[in-house]
Design an enzyme around this catalytic site. Structure first.
Site, PDB file in Angstrom:
ATOM      1  N   GLU A   1       0.924   3.850   1.933  1.00  0.00           N
ATOM      2  CA  GLU A   1       1.447   4.229   3.247  1.00  0.00           C
ATOM      3  C   GLU A   1       2.629   3.354   3.643  1.00  0.00           C
ATOM      4  OE1 GLU A   1      -3.119   4.798   3.503  1.00  0.00           O
ATOM      5  OE2 GLU A   1      -1.699   3.490   2.475  1.00  0.00           O
TER       6      GLU A   1
ATOM      7  N   CYS B   1      -6.174   1.880   6.090  1.00  0.00           N
ATOM      8  CA  CYS B   1      -6.792   0.614   6.474  1.00  0.00           C
ATOM      9  C   CYS B   1      -6.141   0.131   7.774  1.00  0.00           C
ATOM     10  CB  CYS B   1      -6.609  -0.419   5.369  1.00  0.00           C
ATOM     11  SG  CYS B   1      -4.887  -0.958   5.148  1.00  0.00           S
TER      12      CYS B   1
ATOM     13  N   HIS C   1       0.845  -1.195   0.000  1.00  0.00           N
ATOM     14  CA  HIS C   1       0.000   0.000   0.000  1.00  0.00           C
ATOM     15  C   HIS C   1       0.878   1.243   0.000  1.00  0.00           C
ATOM     16  CE1 HIS C   1      -3.928  -1.880   1.780  1.00  0.00           C
ATOM     17  NE2 HIS C   1      -3.440  -2.580   0.768  1.00  0.00           N
TER      18      HIS C   1
ATOM     19  N   CYS D   1      -2.265  -0.397   7.438  1.00  0.00           N
ATOM     20  CA  CYS D   1      -1.513   0.856   7.340  1.00  0.00           C
ATOM     21  C   CYS D   1      -1.554   1.634   8.648  1.00  0.00           C
ATOM     22  CB  CYS D   1      -2.026   1.683   6.173  1.00  0.00           C
ATOM     23  SG  CYS D   1      -1.684   0.895   4.579  1.00  0.00           S
TER      24      CYS D   1
END
Length: 142
Positions: free
Chosen positions: A48, A76, A46, A79
């Site tokens: 992040e 999420c 992801h 993260c």
């Protein structure tokens, strides 16, 4: 947030979900990343996570004390956990994520009592621009 949006557009070039992230410390960008989950066949890639990895490598420290993360989509669970573990001080995000967002949309992990660090959270920064990137991406897929 404009720099995070630029990162998100890099994901689009890979036909990946357009989410981007940057990390700022002392007024300098120390990490940047975008989603590569599809292009790398890696569910942990992801934006992040990728920006945290880059910032940690650049600073040679897994603790990103006093840093701020800007991300185009509400984090999420994975993260948010990485943000807490790296001790990032502030989270600024663009679009709210009603399906997996844990900074107020689905859950508010910042209100739980199971962590030893609680970042400051501000959502809705350039929300329309961040949301449109995602909306356009998913409409083109359908």
């Amino acid at each position: 947030m404009l720099l995070a949006i630029q990162e998100a557009k890099k994901a689009l070039q890979l036909d990946d979900v357009p989410v981007g992230s940057i990390i700022v410390l002392d007024g300098k960008v120390v990490g940047a990343g975008y989603n590569k989950s599809i292009s790398e066949c890696n569910p942990t890639s992801h934006a992040e996570i990728n920006s945290i990895i880059q910032a940690s490598e650049q600073l040679q420290n897994y603790r990103l004390l006093n840093a701020t993360i800007y991300t185009t989509l509400e984090p999420c669970t994975m993260c948010y956990g990485a943000i807490v573990h790296s001790r990032i001080k502030n989270i600024f995000f663009g679009a709210y994520d009603k399906k997996t967002g844990v900074c107020g949309s689905c859950l508010s992990l910042n209100n739980s009592s199971c962590f030893n660090h609680y970042p400051n959270i501000t959502g809705g920064i350039l929300e329309y621009e961040c949301s449109q990137l995602l909306k356009n991406f998913f409409e083109a897929k359908r």
